[in-house]
Design a protein around this motif. Structure first.
Motif, PDB file in Angstrom:
ATOM      1  N   GLY A  53       0.768  -1.232   0.000  1.00 29.92           N
ATOM      2  CA  GLY A  53       0.000   0.000   0.000  1.00 29.92           C
ATOM      3  C   GLY A  53       0.801   1.286   0.000  1.00 29.92           C
ATOM      4  N   LYS A  54       2.129   1.208  -0.119  1.00 32.28           N
ATOM      5  CA  LYS A  54       2.917   2.434  -0.146  1.00 32.28           C
ATOM      6  C   LYS A  54       4.012   2.314  -1.201  1.00 32.28           C
ATOM      7  CE  LYS A  54       6.042   0.946   3.562  1.00 32.28           C
ATOM      8  NZ  LYS A  54       6.571   1.279   4.906  1.00 32.28           N
ATOM      9  N   VAL A  55       4.475   3.468  -1.672  1.00 24.23           N
ATOM     10  CA  VAL A  55       5.517   3.502  -2.695  1.00 24.23           C
ATOM     11  C   VAL A  55       6.864   3.221  -2.037  1.00 24.23           C
ATOM     12  CG1 VAL A  55       6.694   4.919  -4.407  1.00 24.23           C
ATOM     13  CG2 VAL A  55       4.223   5.136  -4.108  1.00 24.23           C
ATOM     14  N   VAL A  56       7.515   2.141  -2.456  1.00 26.10           N
ATOM     15  CA  VAL A  56       8.821   1.780  -1.895  1.00 26.10           C
ATOM     16  C   VAL A  56       9.956   2.179  -2.827  1.00 26.10           C
ATOM     17  CG1 VAL A  56       7.893  -0.098  -0.522  1.00 26.10           C
ATOM     18  CG2 VAL A  56       8.672  -0.557  -2.855  1.00 26.10           C
ATOM     19  N   ALA A  57       9.639   2.388  -4.109  1.00 26.36           N
ATOM     20  CA  ALA A  57      10.657   2.782  -5.079  1.00 26.36           C
ATOM     21  C   ALA A  57       9.972   3.495  -6.240  1.00 26.36           C
ATOM     22  CB  ALA A  57      11.447   1.579  -5.580  1.00 26.36           C
ATOM     23  N   VAL A  58      10.742   4.322  -6.942  1.00 26.50           N
ATOM     24  CA  VAL A  58      10.220   5.038  -8.105  1.00 26.50           C
ATOM     25  C   VAL A  58      11.199   4.861  -9.257  1.00 26.50           C
ATOM     26  CG1 VAL A  58       9.616   7.280  -9.081  1.00 26.50           C
ATOM     27  CG2 VAL A  58       8.997   6.761  -6.720  1.00 26.50           C
ATOM     28  N   LEU A  59      10.654   4.523 -10.422  1.00 26.78           N
ATOM     29  CA  LEU A  59      11.450   4.439 -11.643  1.00 26.78           C
ATOM     30  C   LEU A  59      11.390   5.784 -12.356  1.00 26.78           C
ATOM     31  CD1 LEU A  59      12.985   2.781 -13.865  1.00 26.78           C
ATOM     32  CD2 LEU A  59      10.730   2.371 -14.884  1.00 26.78           C
ATOM     33  N   TYR A  60      12.546   6.409 -12.545  1.00 26.85           N
ATOM     34  CA  TYR A  60      12.657   7.638 -13.334  1.00 26.85           C
ATOM     35  C   TYR A  60      13.251   7.259 -14.687  1.00 26.85           C
ATOM     36  CZ  TYR A  60      14.798  11.886 -15.218  1.00 26.85           C
ATOM     37  OH  TYR A  60      15.187  12.901 -16.061  1.00 26.85           O
ATOM     38  N   GLY A  61      12.674   7.789 -15.780  1.00 30.38           N
ATOM     39  CA  GLY A  61      13.227   7.508 -17.100  1.00 30.38           C
ATOM     40  C   GLY A  61      13.055   8.672 -18.048  1.00 30.38           C
ATOM     41  N   ASP A  62      13.997   8.804 -18.996  1.00 28.54           N
ATOM     42  CA  ASP A  62      13.864   9.803 -20.059  1.00 28.54           C
ATOM     43  C   ASP A  62      14.621   9.310 -21.291  1.00 28.54           C
ATOM     44  OD1 ASP A  62      16.639  10.617 -19.987  1.00 28.54           O
ATOM     45  OD2 ASP A  62      16.200  11.869 -18.251  1.00 28.54           O
ATOM     46  N   ASN A  63      14.601  10.115 -22.352  1.00 27.05           N
ATOM     47  CA  ASN A  63      15.228   9.704 -23.616  1.00 27.05           C
ATOM     48  C   ASN A  63      16.440  10.542 -23.989  1.00 27.05           C
ATOM     49  OD1 ASN A  63      14.057   7.370 -24.639  1.00 27.05           O
ATOM     50  ND2 ASN A  63      12.239   8.468 -25.367  1.00 27.05           N
ATOM     51  N   LEU A  64      17.042  11.222 -23.011  1.00 30.45           N
ATOM     52  CA  LEU A  64      18.288  11.918 -23.313  1.00 30.45           C
ATOM     53  C   LEU A  64      19.351  10.899 -23.729  1.00 30.45           C
ATOM     54  CD1 LEU A  64      18.558  14.653 -20.531  1.00 30.45           C
ATOM     55  CD2 LEU A  64      18.094  14.988 -22.958  1.00 30.45           C
ATOM     56  N   PRO A  65      20.284  11.208 -24.611  1.00 28.51           N
ATOM     57  CA  PRO A  65      20.510  12.540 -25.197  1.00 28.51           C
ATOM     58  C   PRO A  65      19.676  12.841 -26.443  1.00 28.51           C
ATOM     59  CG  PRO A  65      22.254  11.056 -25.868  1.00 28.51           C
ATOM     60  CD  PRO A  65      21.373  10.266 -24.949  1.00 28.51           C
ATOM     61  N   GLU A  66      18.888  11.850 -26.933  1.00 26.00           N
ATOM     62  CA  GLU A  66      18.109  12.095 -28.152  1.00 26.00           C
ATOM     63  C   GLU A  66      17.008  13.113 -27.917  1.00 26.00           C
ATOM     64  OE1 GLU A  66      16.759   8.514 -30.040  1.00 26.00           O
ATOM     65  OE2 GLU A  66      18.569   7.429 -29.464  1.00 26.00           O
ATOM     66  N   ASN A  67      16.529  13.197 -26.681  1.00 27.23           N
ATOM     67  CA  ASN A  67      15.524  14.190 -26.289  1.00 27.23           C
ATOM     68  C   ASN A  67      14.255  14.076 -27.139  1.00 27.23           C
ATOM     69  OD1 ASN A  67      14.565  16.110 -24.611  1.00 27.23           O
ATOM     70  ND2 ASN A  67      15.752  17.810 -25.445  1.00 27.23           N
ATOM     71  N   LYS A  68      13.731  12.874 -27.196  1.00 22.85           N
ATOM     72  CA  LYS A  68      12.479  12.648 -27.905  1.00 22.85           C
ATOM     73  C   LYS A  68      11.431  12.183 -26.894  1.00 22.85           C
ATOM     74  CE  LYS A  68      13.799   7.880 -28.979  1.00 22.85           C
ATOM     75  NZ  LYS A  68      14.081   6.901 -30.046  1.00 22.85           N
ATOM     76  N   PRO A  69      10.142  12.293 -27.244  1.00 22.55           N
ATOM     77  CA  PRO A  69       9.097  11.862 -26.309  1.00 22.55           C
ATOM     78  C   PRO A  69       9.182  10.366 -26.035  1.00 22.55           C
ATOM     79  CG  PRO A  69       8.198  13.236 -28.060  1.00 22.55           C
ATOM     80  CD  PRO A  69       9.599  12.900 -28.455  1.00 22.55           C
ATOM     81  N   ILE A  70       8.665   9.952 -24.900  1.00 22.69           N
ATOM     82  CA  ILE A  70       8.618   8.542 -24.529  1.00 22.69           C
ATOM     83  C   ILE A  70       7.371   7.922 -25.147  1.00 22.69           C
ATOM     84  CG2 ILE A  70       8.458   6.920 -22.594  1.00 22.69           C
ATOM     85  CD1 ILE A  70       9.844   9.110 -20.893  1.00 22.69           C
ATOM     86  N   GLY A  71       7.497   6.768 -25.753  1.00 25.80           N
ATOM     87  CA  GLY A  71       6.380   6.133 -26.434  1.00 25.80           C
ATOM     88  C   GLY A  71       5.412   5.436 -25.498  1.00 25.80           C
ATOM     89  N   ASP A  72       4.702   4.460 -26.046  1.00 26.71           N
ATOM     90  CA  ASP A  72       3.697   3.711 -25.284  1.00 26.71           C
ATOM     91  C   ASP A  72       4.375   2.881 -24.198  1.00 26.71           C
ATOM     92  OD1 ASP A  72       1.469   2.365 -24.420  1.00 26.71           O
ATOM     93  OD2 ASP A  72       1.500   0.915 -26.070  1.00 26.71           O
TER      94      ASP A  72
END
Length: 566
Positions: free
Chosen positions: A515-534
């Motif tokens: 029932g509580k957040v124990v971890a968080v996944l952070y993600g991005d597309n650098l260095p291409e700097n494009k939007p994240i897909g589905d």
């Protein structure tokens, strides 16, 4: 590279070998009960050592050898103190009093060797190798004015072999070593105890040119590295049946030692390594790449083949840039199937033959289609009218990953699987552990660092939980979201720690347990700097990862309870 663990799992000899092969600078700290030992490395060589159970210092060593007398020692120490410890004791003795520099170096070498050998008796305890860009011992002179240190350093390979030999000899003599309390240490070696062998890998290739060829009747040696037990067994049986003398290892640090041992035994093993597996320090998913870099650095003449069951574009680019052959293997859920094993086995044997013959890597394929391979095996025409399918991030991939996630022997590998699956969707990602008062970096993939310290930078990240950050809404809502970058003090701190730059879009995925957040996944597309897909299938996987954590925690609690509590 950094190493943390227990001496019961990884002995001092193995640690020395790993640091030597990596040629890194840093400080290795050993703790066993109330005892503490420190070994300092510069570019993989031991330049200093001290132990709470070995108290003799350089001055006492010089007195014992008759190279100086006590009044001279007192004069040198007084000069050192008067000049605010700007020079080492040995330097003062050479420059001011004409003591032989070679004699001092011999004493220093002997002192360091004796300290390191004494540490081999510590069979229980913990170790921590802290990587440092540049180890400068001068900063510690004032604190320890008569401690011993070297400029050139000692070869850890020799220290590992000799320390193990001396420990074995003492055990065979029936001498009692109180490893827990440290009341006895290894006897100080005499000149006769030393083995006249040079383990310097820099010259190994030149010394053994004449044995590079293997006799026709001798088996070919191969070191196989894979963190999955089933895959390891299946491939070991396959390769053994086809003429290889296989050394199987599930951890990259053990594999590195195995390669080194064979190499120094005049063997030239082929190395077959899984790309996606834990790093030596337990963080990140590219342990195979870490091992590959060390093997290519220390043993450039060895044939190497890299394999993986999931794509990681960043890692594959680096492997390709090193000119190393790459092969997609079946997923862990497929490797035990007879048809898939037979098809992959033929491809693996063909690739190994090319690698060992010195052929360059073949054109890389973005995927391995087991179904298509099976149709070709049975003589059916390939479905040429169908366009090749790009790497999947959909339900078929999710199904295989969920089967791995539900593996009861997975243990602490849940975070590794999350990072592995996330690599299918984004260029880079970081797992953050959510604590009561702060959010702490845990592991990563794809983070670039010019000095090679991406993992240590991630683990050193600390973000106060009460501050305004990207994580606040995710922790409160318990829902995965894609957000646009916003400026705040701690958001900027996050971007700067990850190498600078501002991504176009960010994914934040919570792992919820009990029932509580124990971890968080952070993600991005650098260095291409494009939007994240589905990322629908990734969100499903994150929810299942939380359930797997709950299950593992429940099983551990039940195991800790006695029969009367159940």
């Amino acid at each position: 590279m950094s190493l943390v663990g227990n001496l019961e799992d990884l002995g001092l000899g193995e640690i020395l070998q790993i640091v030597s092969l990596s040629r890194k600078s840093g400080i290795l700290t050993l703790r066993s009960g109330k005892r503490e030992g420190v070994v300092v490395f510069r570019h993989g060589q031991v330049v200093r050592a001290k132990s709470s159970t070995y108290q003799q210092n350089l001055g006492e060593g010089l007195l014992h050898k008759g190279l100086i007398d006590r009044p001279l020692l007192k004069k040198a120490l007084a000069i050192q103190e008067e000049e605010d410890f700007k020079e080492r004791l040995g330097t003062i003795l050479v420059k001011r009093f004409g003591v032989s520099a070679q004699a001092i170096e011999e004493v220093v070498c002997e002192q360091i060797e004796n300290v390191v050998y004494s540490l081999f008796a510590w069979a229980e305890g913990t170790f921590d190798f802290e990587l440092q860009d540049s180890v400068e011992v001068s900063d510690s002179i004032k604190m320890d004015p008569v401690q011993f240190m070297l400029d050139q350093g000692l070869n850890p390979q020799f220290l590992a072999m000799e320390g193990s030999r001396l420990l074995d000899e003492r055990r065979h003599r029936g001498e009692i070593i109180d490893e827990e309390m440290g009341e006895e240490e290894i006897a100080q070696p005499t000149a006769e105890d030393h083995v006249d062998i040079d383990f310097d890998l820099v010259h190994a290739g030149e010394e053994n040119v004449e044995v590079a060829g293997i006799a026709p009747e001798e088996k070919r040696h191969l070191v196989l590295v894979d963190d999955d037990a089933v895959t390891l067994d299946v491939l070991a049986d396959l390769l053994t049946a086809n003429g290889w003398d296989v050394t199987s290892r599930a951890r990259t640090e053990d594999a590195l030692i195995a390669v080194d041992t064979l190499y120094r035994g005049d063997k030239r093993p082929t190395v077959l390594v899984d790309l996606i597996m834990p790093r030596m320090d337990g963080s990140g998913i590219l342990g195979g790449l870490e091992l590959l870099e060390l093997v290519r650095s220390n043993f450039p003449d060895l044939p190497v083949l890299v394999m993986a069951d999931y794509h990681n574009s960043d890692a594959e680019r680096k492997v390709r840039g090193m000119g190393v052959a790459f092969l997609m293997k079946p997923r862990k859920t497929e490797i035990s199937l007879d048809d898939a094993r037979q098809v992959f086995g033929k491809r693996l044997l063909a690739e190994l033959k090319k690698v060992e013959s010195g052929e360059g890597p073949a054109e890389w394929s973005d995927q391995v289609n087991i179904g298509e391979e099976l149709r070709l095996e049975m003589g059916e025409e390939p479905e040429s009218s169908v366009e090749p399918v790009g790497q999947s991030t959909g339900l078929s991939l999710l199904r295989g990953m969920l089967e791995e996630l539900n593996n009861p022997s997975l243990g602490g590998g849940i975070i590794l699987l999350v990072l592995r699956f996330a690599s299918e969707f984004m260029n880079r990602a970081v797992i953050f552990f959510v604590k009561r008062d702060e959010i702490v970096g845990l592991g990563q993939f794809g983070i670039e660092d010019s000095e090679g310290h991406a993992d240590s930078k991630v683990r050193s990240m600390r973000i106060p939980r009460g501050e305004e950050t990207f994580f606040s809404t995710v922790i409160e809502s318990l829902a995965t979201m894609k957000v646009l970058p916003t400026e705040s003090r701690w958001n900027r701190y996050l971007f700067d720690q990850l190498g600078g730059g501002t991504p176009e879009e960010i994914l934040l995925g919570p792992i919820v347990s009990e029932g509580k957040v124990v971890a968080v996944l952070y993600g991005d597309n650098l260095p291409e700097n494009k939007p994240i897909g589905d990322t629908d299938s990734l969100e499903i996987f994150l929810s299942q990862a939380g359930l797997a954590m709950e299950k593992a925690l429940l099983q551990r609690r039940l195991k800790e309870k006695g029969p009367e509590d159940v």
